[in-house]
Structure formats: structure tokens, C-alpha cells
Design an enzyme around this catalytic site. Sequence first.
Site, PDB file in Angstrom:
ATOM      1  N   CYS A  28       0.941  -1.102  -0.037  1.00 42.75           N
ATOM      2  CA  CYS A  28       0.062  -0.014  -0.190  1.00 42.75           C
ATOM      3  C   CYS A  28       0.900   1.230   0.061  1.00 42.75           C
ATOM      4  O   CYS A  28       1.572   1.677   1.040  1.00 42.75           O
ATOM      5  CB  CYS A  28      -0.951  -0.130   1.371  1.00 42.75           C
ATOM      6  SG  CYS A  28      -1.599   1.582   1.561  1.00 42.75           S
ATOM      7  N   CYS A  31       0.162   3.874   2.848  1.00 45.92           N
ATOM      8  CA  CYS A  31       0.567   3.284   3.946  1.00 45.92           C
ATOM      9  C   CYS A  31       2.062   3.594   4.293  1.00 45.92           C
ATOM     10  O   CYS A  31       2.397   4.221   5.390  1.00 45.92           O
ATOM     11  CB  CYS A  31       0.482   1.575   4.075  1.00 45.92           C
ATOM     12  SG  CYS A  31      -1.265   1.104   4.146  1.00 45.92           S
TER      13      CYS A  31
END
Length: 111
Positions: A28, A31
Site C-alpha cells: 500500500c 501506508c
Amino acid sequence: MREVKTNEEFNQVISEGIIVVEFFADWCPDCHRIDPFMPEVEEAYKPKLNMVKVNRDVLPEKSQELDVMGIPSFIAFKDGKETIRFVSKLSKSREEIEQFLDRVVQVSEEL
């Protein structure tokens, strides 16, 4: 931030005090965007709450159980019960995360 890797550990960690769980995944990009400032944020809020991470690919059933579709997402617990969440598919800024954590503290104090 400590990573929780089993359902048993997750249940134990959230059972006492004010805990904020960050759901993430290695793949991600949003993230990873928050990774540089999260240690400072965690340290700033340490007197009021504890933070842990859950990789949704390691514990997919926990993400499904808690309806975590977008990442990174944050769910707060007090003594094992969910109190407030910051769950969306959108990326999150440091300011938004800190506002969420301020709200976690406020809500937890009112309970």
C-alpha cells in the site's frame, strides 16, 4: 509501532486501556506515505494511548470482521470495545491522523 500477528494477540492487546490499531499492507503506497512521521505521532500520544499495527494480509479475517476495506485505517478500542474509527480508502495526512487521535482521547475520557 509493534505489529500484532495473531488473532489471540490482537484480542489480548485491545483488552485493556486505550489502543489504536493501524491497519496496513506492505503493498500500500498510502501506508508507506505515513511511515516517516508515525513514530513521532506515536511517541507524542504515548501518555494517553497505545498504538499497534495489523497487516491486513497477515490477518485478513480480522480486517473482514471489522469491515476494514481501505488502508491505512485506524480503529480505537477502550478495554476491548471499539470506540471510534478512521476508516476510508483515502490517503491520510499527519494532521488528519492527529485530529483522529485527539478525538480518540476525548471520546475515551467521556466513557
